[in-house]
Write a protein that holds these residues in place. Structure first.
Motif, PDB file in Angstrom:
ATOM      1  N   LEU A   1       8.184   7.863 -12.388  1.00  0.00           N
ATOM      2  CA  LEU A   1       7.271   7.342 -13.106  1.00  0.00           C
ATOM      3  C   LEU A   1       5.596   8.226 -12.923  1.00  0.00           C
ATOM      4  O   LEU A   1       5.165   7.973 -14.266  1.00  0.00           O
ATOM      5  CB  LEU A   1       6.963   5.741 -12.131  1.00  0.00           C
ATOM      6  N   THR A   2       5.190   8.597 -11.494  1.00  0.00           N
ATOM      7  CA  THR A   2       3.958   8.599 -11.334  1.00  0.00           C
ATOM      8  C   THR A   2       3.594   9.637 -12.235  1.00  0.00           C
ATOM      9  O   THR A   2       1.967  10.023 -12.895  1.00  0.00           O
ATOM     10  CB  THR A   2       3.665   8.531 -10.089  1.00  0.00           C
ATOM     11  N   CYS A   3       4.160  10.648 -12.231  1.00  0.00           N
ATOM     12  CA  CYS A   3       3.980  12.240 -12.245  1.00  0.00           C
ATOM     13  C   CYS A   3       4.305  12.598 -14.067  1.00  0.00           C
ATOM     14  O   CYS A   3       3.732  13.454 -14.689  1.00  0.00           O
ATOM     15  CB  CYS A   3       5.572  13.468 -11.730  1.00  0.00           C
TER      16      CYS A   3
ATOM     17  N   SER B   1      -0.861   5.914 -14.327  1.00  0.00           N
ATOM     18  CA  SER B   1      -0.817   6.760 -13.268  1.00  0.00           C
ATOM     19  C   SER B   1      -2.582   7.239 -13.552  1.00  0.00           C
ATOM     20  O   SER B   1      -2.778   8.311 -13.342  1.00  0.00           O
ATOM     21  CB  SER B   1      -0.230   7.704 -12.893  1.00  0.00           C
ATOM     22  N   ARG B   2      -3.410   6.632 -12.310  1.00  0.00           N
ATOM     23  CA  ARG B   2      -4.421   7.021 -11.069  1.00  0.00           C
ATOM     24  C   ARG B   2      -4.755   8.303 -10.461  1.00  0.00           C
ATOM     25  O   ARG B   2      -5.363   9.378 -10.903  1.00  0.00           O
ATOM     26  CB  ARG B   2      -5.543   6.067 -11.146  1.00  0.00           C
ATOM     27  N   ASN B   3      -3.410   8.519  -9.975  1.00  0.00           N
ATOM     28  CA  ASN B   3      -2.965   9.919  -9.481  1.00  0.00           C
ATOM     29  C   ASN B   3      -3.225  10.268 -10.426  1.00  0.00           C
ATOM     30  O   ASN B   3      -3.460  11.786 -10.055  1.00  0.00           O
ATOM     31  CB  ASN B   3      -2.003   9.671  -8.395  1.00  0.00           C
TER      32      ASN B   3
ATOM     33  N   LEU C   1       3.710  10.079  -0.748  1.00  0.00           N
ATOM     34  CA  LEU C   1       4.005  10.988  -0.527  1.00  0.00           C
ATOM     35  C   LEU C   1       4.051  11.263  -2.375  1.00  0.00           C
ATOM     36  O   LEU C   1       3.402  12.401  -2.951  1.00  0.00           O
ATOM     37  CB  LEU C   1       5.080  11.462   0.019  1.00  0.00           C
ATOM     38  N   LYS C   2       4.890  10.585  -3.249  1.00  0.00           N
ATOM     39  CA  LYS C   2       5.248  11.105  -4.230  1.00  0.00           C
ATOM     40  C   LYS C   2       3.151  10.887  -5.097  1.00  0.00           C
ATOM     41  O   LYS C   2       3.205  11.244  -6.121  1.00  0.00           O
ATOM     42  CB  LYS C   2       5.842  10.216  -5.083  1.00  0.00           C
ATOM     43  N   ASN C   3       2.394  10.257  -4.783  1.00  0.00           N
ATOM     44  CA  ASN C   3       0.876  10.074  -4.800  1.00  0.00           C
ATOM     45  C   ASN C   3       0.504  11.605  -4.729  1.00  0.00           C
ATOM     46  O   ASN C   3      -0.403  12.186  -5.459  1.00  0.00           O
ATOM     47  CB  ASN C   3       0.431   8.884  -4.343  1.00  0.00           C
ATOM     48  N   VAL C   4       1.075  12.720  -3.497  1.00  0.00           N
ATOM     49  CA  VAL C   4       0.653  13.108  -3.402  1.00  0.00           C
ATOM     50  C   VAL C   4       0.251  14.654  -4.721  1.00  0.00           C
ATOM     51  O   VAL C   4      -0.224  15.085  -5.002  1.00  0.00           O
ATOM     52  CB  VAL C   4       0.270  14.412  -2.301  1.00  0.00           C
TER      53      VAL C   4
ATOM     54  N   THR D   1       7.840  -1.717  -2.373  1.00  0.00           N
ATOM     55  CA  THR D   1       7.363  -0.114  -3.076  1.00  0.00           C
ATOM     56  C   THR D   1       8.025  -0.547  -4.111  1.00  0.00           C
ATOM     57  O   THR D   1       9.097   0.034  -4.108  1.00  0.00           O
ATOM     58  CB  THR D   1       6.718   0.928  -2.082  1.00  0.00           C
ATOM     59  N   GLY D   2       7.966   0.967  -4.701  1.00  0.00           N
ATOM     60  CA  GLY D   2       8.287   1.449  -5.518  1.00  0.00           C
ATOM     61  C   GLY D   2       8.115   2.065  -7.563  1.00  0.00           C
ATOM     62  O   GLY D   2       6.724   1.274  -7.196  1.00  0.00           O
ATOM     63  N   PRO D   3       8.037   2.006  -7.936  1.00  0.00           N
ATOM     64  CA  PRO D   3       8.318   2.325  -9.848  1.00  0.00           C
ATOM     65  C   PRO D   3       7.620   1.172 -10.592  1.00  0.00           C
ATOM     66  O   PRO D   3       8.397   0.317 -10.954  1.00  0.00           O
ATOM     67  CB  PRO D   3       9.187   3.462 -10.485  1.00  0.00           C
ATOM     68  N   SER D   4       6.132   1.049 -10.176  1.00  0.00           N
ATOM     69  CA  SER D   4       5.357  -0.032 -10.800  1.00  0.00           C
ATOM     70  C   SER D   4       3.740  -0.617 -10.880  1.00  0.00           C
ATOM     71  O   SER D   4       3.703  -0.484 -10.254  1.00  0.00           O
ATOM     72  CB  SER D   4       6.425  -1.153 -10.282  1.00  0.00           C
ATOM     73  N   PHE D   5       3.936  -0.378 -12.280  1.00  0.00           N
ATOM     74  CA  PHE D   5       2.690  -0.116 -12.661  1.00  0.00           C
ATOM     75  C   PHE D   5       2.369  -1.687 -12.893  1.00  0.00           C
ATOM     76  O   PHE D   5       2.663  -2.253 -13.683  1.00  0.00           O
ATOM     77  CB  PHE D   5       2.102   0.362 -13.828  1.00  0.00           C
ATOM     78  N   ALA D   6       1.052  -1.945 -12.093  1.00  0.00           N
ATOM     79  CA  ALA D   6       0.934  -3.683 -11.974  1.00  0.00           C
ATOM     80  C   ALA D   6       0.613  -4.191 -13.547  1.00  0.00           C
ATOM     81  O   ALA D   6       1.289  -4.914 -13.131  1.00  0.00           O
ATOM     82  CB  ALA D   6      -0.910  -3.476 -11.639  1.00  0.00           C
TER      83      ALA D   6
ATOM     84  N   ALA E   1       1.150  -1.246   0.175  1.00  0.00           N
ATOM     85  CA  ALA E   1       0.171   0.378   0.074  1.00  0.00           C
ATOM     86  C   ALA E   1       1.257   1.515  -0.030  1.00  0.00           C
ATOM     87  O   ALA E   1       2.001   1.397   0.743  1.00  0.00           O
ATOM     88  CB  ALA E   1      -1.524   0.167   1.335  1.00  0.00           C
ATOM     89  N   LYS E   2       0.056   2.419  -1.155  1.00  0.00           N
ATOM     90  CA  LYS E   2       1.637   3.565  -1.091  1.00  0.00           C
ATOM     91  C   LYS E   2       0.842   4.789   0.043  1.00  0.00           C
ATOM     92  O   LYS E   2      -0.332   5.179  -0.993  1.00  0.00           O
ATOM     93  CB  LYS E   2       1.800   4.016  -2.204  1.00  0.00           C
ATOM     94  N   GLY E   3       0.191   5.101   1.051  1.00  0.00           N
ATOM     95  CA  GLY E   3      -0.287   5.961   1.135  1.00  0.00           C
ATOM     96  C   GLY E   3      -0.679   6.055   2.583  1.00  0.00           C
ATOM     97  O   GLY E   3       0.353   5.351   3.109  1.00  0.00           O
TER      98      GLY E   3
HETATM   99  O1  LIG Z   1       2.545   3.298  -7.238  1.00  0.00           O
HETATM  100  C1  LIG Z   1       2.254   3.077  -8.818  1.00  0.00           C
HETATM  101  C2  LIG Z   1       2.889   3.256  -9.701  1.00  0.00           C
HETATM  102  O2  LIG Z   1       4.599   2.839  -8.878  1.00  0.00           O
HETATM  103  C3  LIG Z   1       0.490   3.288  -9.605  1.00  0.00           C
HETATM  104  O3  LIG Z   1       0.069   4.273  -9.437  1.00  0.00           O
HETATM  105  P1  LIG Z   1      -1.605   4.579  -9.849  1.00  0.00           P
HETATM  106  O4  LIG Z   1      -1.499   4.828  -7.963  1.00  0.00           O
HETATM  107  O5  LIG Z   1      -1.529   6.628  -9.075  1.00  0.00           O
HETATM  108  O6  LIG Z   1      -1.311   4.095 -10.492  1.00  0.00           O
END
Ligand SMILES: O=C(CO)COP(=O)(O)O
Ligand SMILES: NC(=O)C1=CN([C@@H]2O[C@H](COP(=O)(O)OP(=O)(O)OC[C@H]3O[C@@H](n4cnc5c(N)ncnc54)[C@H](OP(=O)(O)O)[C@@H]3O)[C@@H](O)[C@H]2O)C=CC1
Length: 297
Positions: free
Chosen positions: A218-220, A225-227, A161-164, A106-111, A78-80
């Motif tokens: 990655l996320t920015c 990325s959903r965020n 924090l990267k999600n924010v 954790t780390g840069p990784s889209f499912a 979980a990232k939060g």
């Molecule tokens: O954490 C993620 C990539 O590392 C997934 O990002 P999102 O939840 O923004 O899709």
């Protein structure tokens, strides 16, 4: 899917009605090495359990099931930051399961990338170095490369924090402020991530690693990325599917409280908290960030 390359895996879900093709991961069929079950006591017989739940759902899940999970190796993805307790997933796990060994992956990784077998590097954080080594070994595959650290606080704060900051980057792009504005948000966002994490006991070098800067980058920068997409919709004043998991929205609210409590200046996170609860407009947010007092970098 990735771990089934190493041997049999049991996948528990509260609803297994989807079978081997879950719409949350379109285009992916679960390999035969994965045994699917909705029977938690059965799945929890394993020695190592990965908990892949949204951060705001983890506390409730543990309230219902912690007794079954104790005395195992528990690895959270979980990232939060939990809004009610203002802690990351490792603290929730350690409090609910005091005899468990707790770790964070954790780390840069889209499912979707991992499930397609694309190469990915992650951080495995565990305060116990021996357990961390064993988990690093067990959870790495030929295309999933795990680096390890004992700095659990730094690793989980980087992911949260990267999600924010990714929401703020999305807002900038959605509002048409341009790539230069996004670069400013990523850089200044990284500065405030590192500032809060250091106040909470993290090592700055962890924030500069995969779990922090890597995932922030990655996320920015990706519409996967959903965020980021949520921020883009906010910036463009367009609707966004409320059923989509956007971890950064609740975490921004948690960070607003935490940063006030710690006396830590986090203007971008504060702006995201106000944008997501509709107490500030995009125009006001951009104006406020640009008119802050001039200072040293
Ligand atoms: O954490 C993620 C990539 O590392 C997934 O990002 P999102 O939840 O923004 O899709
Ligand atoms: N998706 C990604 O690319 C990545 C996600 N992460 C992180 O992993 C965490 C989970 O994300 P993700 O899987 O994408 O989230 P999703 O919202 O897509 O899926 C969440 C899963 O958790 C289940 N779930 C939610 N609440 C409960 C509950 N109370 N009890 C049991 N099961 C529950 C859902 O079940 P159901 O289907 O029944 O609703 C679903 O299977 C997040 O913190 C995210 O930031 C990390 C790296 C990459």
């Amino acid at each position: 899917v990735a771990l089934s390359a190493n041997g049999p895996v049991t996948l528990w879900a509260r609803d297994t009605g989807w079978g081997r093709a879950n719409p949350r991961l379109p285009g992916v069929t679960l390999p035969d090495a994965i045994r699917l079950t909705d029977d938690l006591p059965d799945a929890a017989r394993a020695d190592t359990l990965l908990l892949a739940l949204p951060a705001q759902a983890l506390g409730g899940f543990l309230a219902d099931h912690a007794a079954r999970l104790d005395a195992r190796h528990l690895v959270s993805t979980a990232k939060g930051i939990d809004l009610s307790k203002l802690t990351g997933p490792s603290t929730l796990l350690a409090e609910a399961c005091p005899r468990a060994t707790v770790a964070v992956l954790t780390g840069p990784s889209f499912a979707a990338d991992i499930a397609r077998g694309l190469p990915t590097a992650l951080t495995l954080a565990c305060a116990d170095p021996e357990a961390g080594r064993a988990l690093q070994h067990d959870l790495s595959t030929p295309v999933l490369r795990l680096y390890r650290t004992t700095d659990v606080t730094g690793a989980e704060l980087g992911g949260a924090l990267k999600n924010v900051i990714a929401i703020a980057a999305g807002v900038a792009i959605g509002a048409g402020l341009g790539d230069s504005a996004r670069a400013a948000i990523v850089t200044r966002g990284f500065a405030e991530m590192t500032r809060l994490a250091a106040r909470l006991g993290a090592r700055p070098e962890t924030l500069a690693g995969l779990s922090g800067l890597g995932d922030l980058t990655l996320t920015c920068t990706s519409v996967q990325s959903r965020n980021f997409r949520y921020g883009q919709a906010l910036g463009a004043r367009q609707p966004f599917d409320a059923a989509t998991t956007v971890e950064g929205a609740a975490t921004a609210r948690a960070v607003a409280v935490l940063s006030r409590r710690m006396g830590c200046d986090m203007p971008i996170a504060a702006m995201v908290a106000r944008l997501t609860d509709n107490s500030m407009t995009v125009d006001d947010a951009a104006q406020q960030l640009m008119t802050r007092p001039l200072k040293e970098e």
